[in-house]
Scaffold this motif. Structure first.
Motif, PDB file in Angstrom:
ATOM      1  N   UNK A 108       0.847  -1.188   0.000  1.00 45.91           N
ATOM      2  CA  UNK A 108       0.000   0.000   0.000  1.00 45.91           C
ATOM      3  C   UNK A 108       0.884   1.240   0.000  1.00 45.91           C
ATOM      4  N   UNK A 109       0.451   2.287  -0.697  1.00 46.68           N
ATOM      5  CA  UNK A 109       1.234   3.526  -0.715  1.00 46.68           C
ATOM      6  C   UNK A 109       0.544   4.646  -1.451  1.00 46.68           C
ATOM      7  N   UNK A 110       1.285   5.722  -1.658  1.00 50.88           N
ATOM      8  CA  UNK A 110       0.794   6.905  -2.370  1.00 50.88           C
ATOM      9  C   UNK A 110       0.437   6.510  -3.794  1.00 50.88           C
ATOM     10  N   UNK A 111      -0.694   7.016  -4.294  1.00 53.26           N
ATOM     11  CA  UNK A 111      -1.237   6.576  -5.582  1.00 53.26           C
ATOM     12  C   UNK A 111      -0.304   6.767  -6.767  1.00 53.26           C
ATOM     13  N   UNK A 112       0.587   7.714  -6.748  1.00 47.48           N
ATOM     14  CA  UNK A 112       1.505   7.900  -7.861  1.00 47.48           C
ATOM     15  C   UNK A 112       2.950   7.621  -7.470  1.00 47.48           C
ATOM     16  N   UNK A 159     -13.935   6.755   6.553  1.00 47.75           N
ATOM     17  CA  UNK A 159     -14.198   7.766   7.574  1.00 47.75           C
ATOM     18  C   UNK A 159     -12.977   8.621   7.897  1.00 47.75           C
ATOM     19  N   UNK A 160     -11.789   8.058   7.787  1.00 55.07           N
ATOM     20  CA  UNK A 160     -10.562   8.769   8.149  1.00 55.07           C
ATOM     21  C   UNK A 160      -9.657   8.897   6.924  1.00 55.07           C
ATOM     22  N   UNK A 161      -8.654   9.773   6.997  1.00 51.32           N
ATOM     23  CA  UNK A 161      -7.711   9.869   5.881  1.00 51.32           C
ATOM     24  C   UNK A 161      -6.794   8.656   5.824  1.00 51.32           C
ATOM     25  N   UNK A 162      -6.357   8.327   4.639  1.00 51.34           N
ATOM     26  CA  UNK A 162      -5.353   7.289   4.429  1.00 51.34           C
ATOM     27  C   UNK A 162      -4.008   7.875   4.846  1.00 51.34           C
ATOM     28  N   UNK A 163      -3.234   7.148   5.656  1.00 49.04           N
ATOM     29  CA  UNK A 163      -1.912   7.647   6.054  1.00 49.04           C
ATOM     30  C   UNK A 163      -0.819   7.241   5.058  1.00 49.04           C
ATOM     31  N   UNK A 164      -1.157   6.445   4.069  1.00 55.67           N
ATOM     32  CA  UNK A 164      -0.264   5.980   2.992  1.00 55.67           C
ATOM     33  C   UNK A 164       0.934   5.175   3.490  1.00 55.67           C
TER      34      UNK A 164
END
Length: 184
Positions: A108-112, A159-164
Motif C-alpha cells: 500500500x502507498x501513495x497513488x503515484x 471515515x478517516x484519511x489514508x496515512x499511505x
C-alpha cells in the motif's frame, strides 16, 4: 475547330473544379479519435451514514483521470478513497467489497508513488459543507482492459484519511459509502 477546343477546355475546367471540390468535402471515411474508455460509480451510504456521490474514471494513455463529487462527509476533513477488490456492496458496512484492489501484489502507498496498490487514490478533502469535489490522475489502474481493470470492482469512501504508510490499507477506518464501478 475553335468551338471544339473551347468545349474541350471548358469540360476540362469543369472536371478540375469538380475534383477539387470532392477533395475538400468531408467524407464518412475520415478517421476520428476514439473516445477514452470510461467507467462510472454511484456511491451509496453504508448503514448509519449519509455519504453519497458520483465518480467517473477515464483512461488517458497510461493513467486514469478520476472526477468525483461526494457529499455527506465530515466538514473540513480528509477521507480515504480506494478501489476495492470486489464489486459487492451488499453488507451494511460494505466489508463485502473486500480489501484494496491489488492484482499486482504491491504494498500500500501513495497513488503515484513507485509502489502502491492499483486501487490506491488520493484522500478526498471535504469543504465546510461536507462536500468533496476532486479531479486527479492515477497511474497503475486501467479502465476496460488488463489485470488492473477497475470495471466491476468496488469503490469505497472511508471515515478517516489514508496515512499511505500503514499496511495493508492505510488505517483509513470505517467505510462510509460503497459503489460498484460500471462501464460508462
Amino acid at each position: 475547330m475553335q468551338t471544339r477546343n473551347r468545349l474541350t477546355l471548358g469540360s476540362l475546367a469543369l472536371a478540375a473544379i469538380a475534383t477539387l471540390a470532392a477533395c475538400a468535402a468531408p467524407t464518412s471515411a475520415t478517421p476520428t479519435s476514439a473516445a477514452p474508455a470510461r467507467a462510472v460509480a454511484e456511491l451509496k451510504p453504508t448503514a448509519g451514514n449519509l455519504t453519497s456521490g458520483s465518480v467517473t474514471f477515464e483512461q488517458h494513455g497510461d493513467h486514469v483521470m478520476v472526477t468525483a463529487k461526494i457529499s455527506g462527509l465530515a466538514p473540513n476533513q480528509e477521507h480515504g478513497f480506494h478501489v476495492h477488490e470486489k464489486g459487492d456492496c451488499s453488507s451494511p458496512d460494505a466489508l463485502s467489497a473486500g480489501g484494496h484492489f491489488n492484482p499486482l501484489g504491491k504494498p500500500h502507498g501513495q497513488e503515484n508513488g513507485p509502489e502502491h496498490h492499483a486501487g490506491d487514490m488520493p484522500n478526498l478533502k471535504a469543504d465546510a459543507n461536507g462536500v468533496a469535489t476532486a479531479t486527479f490522475h492515477v497511474s497503475g489502474m486501467a479502465v476496460g482492459s488488463g489485470a488492473t481493470d477497475i470495471i466491476g470492482r468496488g469503490l469505497i469512501v472511508h471515515a478517516k484519511p489514508d496515512d499511505y504508510r500503514s499496511q495493508p490499507v492505510g488505517n483509513a477506518g470505517a467505510r462510509l459509502a460503497c459503489a460498484v464501478i460500471a462501464k460508462g
